[in-house]
Design a protein around this motif. Sequence first.
Motif, PDB file in Angstrom:
ATOM      1  N   ASP A 185      -2.141  12.625  -1.250  1.00  0.00           N
ATOM      2  CA  ASP A 185      -2.587  11.352  -0.703  1.00  0.00           C
ATOM      3  C   ASP A 185      -3.175  10.543  -1.854  1.00  0.00           C
ATOM      4  O   ASP A 185      -4.204  10.937  -2.424  1.00  0.00           O
ATOM      5  CB  ASP A 185      -3.639  11.593   0.372  1.00  0.00           C
ATOM      6  CG  ASP A 185      -4.158  10.304   0.996  1.00  0.00           C
ATOM      7  OD1 ASP A 185      -3.792   9.208   0.519  1.00  0.00           O
ATOM      8  OD2 ASP A 185      -4.949  10.400   1.954  1.00  0.00           O
ATOM      9  N   PRO A 186      -2.552   9.435  -2.242  1.00  0.00           N
ATOM     10  CA  PRO A 186      -3.054   8.681  -3.391  1.00  0.00           C
ATOM     11  C   PRO A 186      -4.454   8.117  -3.184  1.00  0.00           C
ATOM     12  O   PRO A 186      -5.183   7.885  -4.154  1.00  0.00           O
ATOM     13  CB  PRO A 186      -2.015   7.569  -3.568  1.00  0.00           C
ATOM     14  CG  PRO A 186      -1.325   7.468  -2.262  1.00  0.00           C
ATOM     15  CD  PRO A 186      -1.335   8.830  -1.676  1.00  0.00           C
ATOM     16  N   VAL A 187      -4.845   7.902  -1.937  1.00  0.00           N
ATOM     17  CA  VAL A 187      -6.183   7.364  -1.660  1.00  0.00           C
ATOM     18  C   VAL A 187      -7.263   8.340  -2.112  1.00  0.00           C
ATOM     19  O   VAL A 187      -8.287   7.958  -2.698  1.00  0.00           O
ATOM     20  CB  VAL A 187      -6.339   7.042  -0.162  1.00  0.00           C
ATOM     21  CG1 VAL A 187      -7.780   6.678   0.171  1.00  0.00           C
ATOM     22  CG2 VAL A 187      -5.413   5.906   0.238  1.00  0.00           C
ATOM     23  N   THR A 188      -7.055   9.630  -1.874  1.00  0.00           N
ATOM     24  CA  THR A 188      -8.072  10.634  -2.201  1.00  0.00           C
ATOM     25  C   THR A 188      -7.913  11.209  -3.605  1.00  0.00           C
ATOM     26  O   THR A 188      -8.836  11.882  -4.094  1.00  0.00           O
ATOM     27  CB  THR A 188      -8.019  11.791  -1.193  1.00  0.00           C
ATOM     28  OG1 THR A 188      -6.711  12.384  -1.213  1.00  0.00           O
ATOM     29  CG2 THR A 188      -8.307  11.275   0.213  1.00  0.00           C
ATOM     30  N   THR A 189      -6.778  10.967  -4.258  1.00  0.00           N
ATOM     31  CA  THR A 189      -6.548  11.564  -5.573  1.00  0.00           C
ATOM     32  C   THR A 189      -6.591  10.559  -6.712  1.00  0.00           C
ATOM     33  O   THR A 189      -6.531  10.961  -7.875  1.00  0.00           O
ATOM     34  CB  THR A 189      -5.194  12.286  -5.608  1.00  0.00           C
ATOM     35  OG1 THR A 189      -4.162  11.373  -5.203  1.00  0.00           O
ATOM     36  CG2 THR A 189      -5.197  13.481  -4.680  1.00  0.00           C
ATOM     37  N   THR A 190      -6.688   9.252  -6.418  1.00  0.00           N
ATOM     38  CA  THR A 190      -6.748   8.281  -7.500  1.00  0.00           C
ATOM     39  C   THR A 190      -8.014   8.489  -8.331  1.00  0.00           C
ATOM     40  O   THR A 190      -9.078   8.828  -7.806  1.00  0.00           O
ATOM     41  CB  THR A 190      -6.713   6.839  -6.964  1.00  0.00           C
ATOM     42  OG1 THR A 190      -6.771   5.933  -8.068  1.00  0.00           O
ATOM     43  CG2 THR A 190      -7.875   6.566  -6.023  1.00  0.00           C
ATOM     44  N   LEU A 191      -7.888   8.272  -9.622  1.00  0.00           N
ATOM     45  CA  LEU A 191      -9.023   8.415 -10.528  1.00  0.00           C
ATOM     46  C   LEU A 191      -9.708   7.074 -10.782  1.00  0.00           C
ATOM     47  O   LEU A 191     -10.689   7.022 -11.531  1.00  0.00           O
ATOM     48  CB  LEU A 191      -8.551   9.025 -11.857  1.00  0.00           C
ATOM     49  CG  LEU A 191      -7.915  10.416 -11.758  1.00  0.00           C
ATOM     50  CD1 LEU A 191      -7.458  10.886 -13.133  1.00  0.00           C
ATOM     51  CD2 LEU A 191      -8.885  11.408 -11.139  1.00  0.00           C
ATOM     52  N   ASP A 192      -9.206   6.015 -10.174  1.00  0.00           N
ATOM     53  CA  ASP A 192      -9.798   4.694 -10.346  1.00  0.00           C
ATOM     54  C   ASP A 192     -10.980   4.541  -9.385  1.00  0.00           C
ATOM     55  O   ASP A 192     -10.797   4.485  -8.162  1.00  0.00           O
ATOM     56  CB  ASP A 192      -8.739   3.618 -10.073  1.00  0.00           C
ATOM     57  CG  ASP A 192      -9.272   2.204 -10.309  1.00  0.00           C
ATOM     58  OD1 ASP A 192     -10.461   2.065 -10.675  1.00  0.00           O
ATOM     59  OD2 ASP A 192      -8.494   1.250 -10.118  1.00  0.00           O
ATOM     60  N   TYR A 217       0.841  -1.195   0.000  1.00  0.00           N
ATOM     61  CA  TYR A 217       0.000   0.000   0.000  1.00  0.00           C
ATOM     62  C   TYR A 217       0.881   1.251   0.000  1.00  0.00           C
ATOM     63  O   TYR A 217       2.002   1.249   0.511  1.00  0.00           O
ATOM     64  CB  TYR A 217      -0.916   0.013   1.227  1.00  0.00           C
ATOM     65  CG  TYR A 217      -1.855  -1.167   1.283  1.00  0.00           C
ATOM     66  CD1 TYR A 217      -3.106  -1.114   0.686  1.00  0.00           C
ATOM     67  CD2 TYR A 217      -1.473  -2.357   1.920  1.00  0.00           C
ATOM     68  CE1 TYR A 217      -3.975  -2.203   0.728  1.00  0.00           C
ATOM     69  CE2 TYR A 217      -2.332  -3.445   1.957  1.00  0.00           C
ATOM     70  CZ  TYR A 217      -3.574  -3.365   1.361  1.00  0.00           C
ATOM     71  OH  TYR A 217      -4.432  -4.446   1.388  1.00  0.00           O
ATOM     72  N   MET A 218       0.339   2.317  -0.591  1.00  0.00           N
ATOM     73  CA  MET A 218       1.041   3.604  -0.617  1.00  0.00           C
ATOM     74  C   MET A 218       0.138   4.661   0.008  1.00  0.00           C
ATOM     75  O   MET A 218      -1.013   4.831  -0.406  1.00  0.00           O
ATOM     76  CB  MET A 218       1.403   3.995  -2.050  1.00  0.00           C
ATOM     77  CG  MET A 218       2.177   5.309  -2.160  1.00  0.00           C
ATOM     78  SD  MET A 218       2.863   5.605  -3.814  1.00  0.00           S
ATOM     79  CE  MET A 218       1.358   5.741  -4.793  1.00  0.00           C
ATOM     80  N   SER A 219       0.663   5.377   1.000  1.00  0.00           N
ATOM     81  CA  SER A 219      -0.135   6.375   1.713  1.00  0.00           C
ATOM     82  C   SER A 219       0.249   7.807   1.362  1.00  0.00           C
ATOM     83  O   SER A 219      -0.493   8.737   1.711  1.00  0.00           O
ATOM     84  CB  SER A 219      -0.002   6.170   3.226  1.00  0.00           C
ATOM     85  OG  SER A 219       1.363   6.258   3.625  1.00  0.00           O
ATOM     86  N   ASN A 220       1.374   8.003   0.671  1.00  0.00           N
ATOM     87  CA  ASN A 220       1.779   9.357   0.286  1.00  0.00           C
ATOM     88  C   ASN A 220       2.746   9.278  -0.888  1.00  0.00           C
ATOM     89  O   ASN A 220       3.545   8.341  -0.990  1.00  0.00           O
ATOM     90  CB  ASN A 220       2.459  10.089   1.450  1.00  0.00           C
ATOM     91  CG  ASN A 220       2.947  11.476   1.052  1.00  0.00           C
ATOM     92  OD1 ASN A 220       4.102  11.648   0.677  1.00  0.00           O
ATOM     93  ND2 ASN A 220       2.068  12.469   1.114  1.00  0.00           N
ATOM     94  N   VAL A 221       2.638  10.253  -1.785  1.00  0.00           N
ATOM     95  CA  VAL A 221       3.616  10.397  -2.867  1.00  0.00           C
ATOM     96  C   VAL A 221       3.947  11.878  -3.019  1.00  0.00           C
ATOM     97  O   VAL A 221       3.052  12.728  -3.052  1.00  0.00           O
ATOM     98  CB  VAL A 221       3.105   9.801  -4.197  1.00  0.00           C
ATOM     99  CG1 VAL A 221       1.783  10.432  -4.625  1.00  0.00           C
ATOM    100  CG2 VAL A 221       4.148   9.959  -5.292  1.00  0.00           C
TER     101      VAL A 221
END
Length: 241
Positions: free
Chosen positions: A149-156, A123-127
Amino acid sequence: MRKWKSRLLAAIVISGMAVVSTGCSTFGGILGAAPGAANAAATTAPTPTPSTTLAFDSVFTDFGSVHPVVPIGDNLELQLDVWTEQKTHEWYTTANKKFSFVISVFDRAVAADAPFAQKRPVYMSNVTVTATTSTTGGTSATPFVLNLDPVTTTLDPEALRSDAGLLITSPKGGFQLESNTIGVLTDDTYGLVLDFSMTITVDAIGGVGGSAAGTRSVVHQPIRVAIFQPPAPTTIEGKVQ
């Protein structure tokens, strides 16, 4: 009388041999130098001038894509795919420079076609992506900083998440972000480094939806990109194009 004729005949033969010898020299110039002469000419040829290399050691090809791999565990690899929307020799100081990237993890301990439940979830929590420039004047700047935050910015819309972050294990996980723009740079800029910093957790429990109790670390991957001066404007029929 016979002696005189013999001497005359000998003189004619010798004269003819001289003409034939001169003729061979003339034909040699028409047909090309003898092999020995050609070899001698080759050894005296000037040494070619080495091609000029870039002042900045860019990792990009002309097509603008790189795929560095970072080991993050035993037979566990994080792959960062980065590509540009222009050819990288068109990353001019005066232009908007766009790049996109994908972050994925591959579990090499099992076959690529193995059931996903056998693959270790990561899992990735920050980039964070930071661009730092190099200039002929010796100063540097950070014209681009991305922290998300990849959780809130993913387009999937079907992305798998947990309290450890966004699942990035392939083929069901991953993170993609497109068209990130680096704007105009100072005229003396000749290169920049894109530093990718990723906070990842290798799930110690196993199975999708694991906890943040796994092994957490920060992974850095620098990407070097050369920056070029814009081409000089051309003049056609008195007009600057």
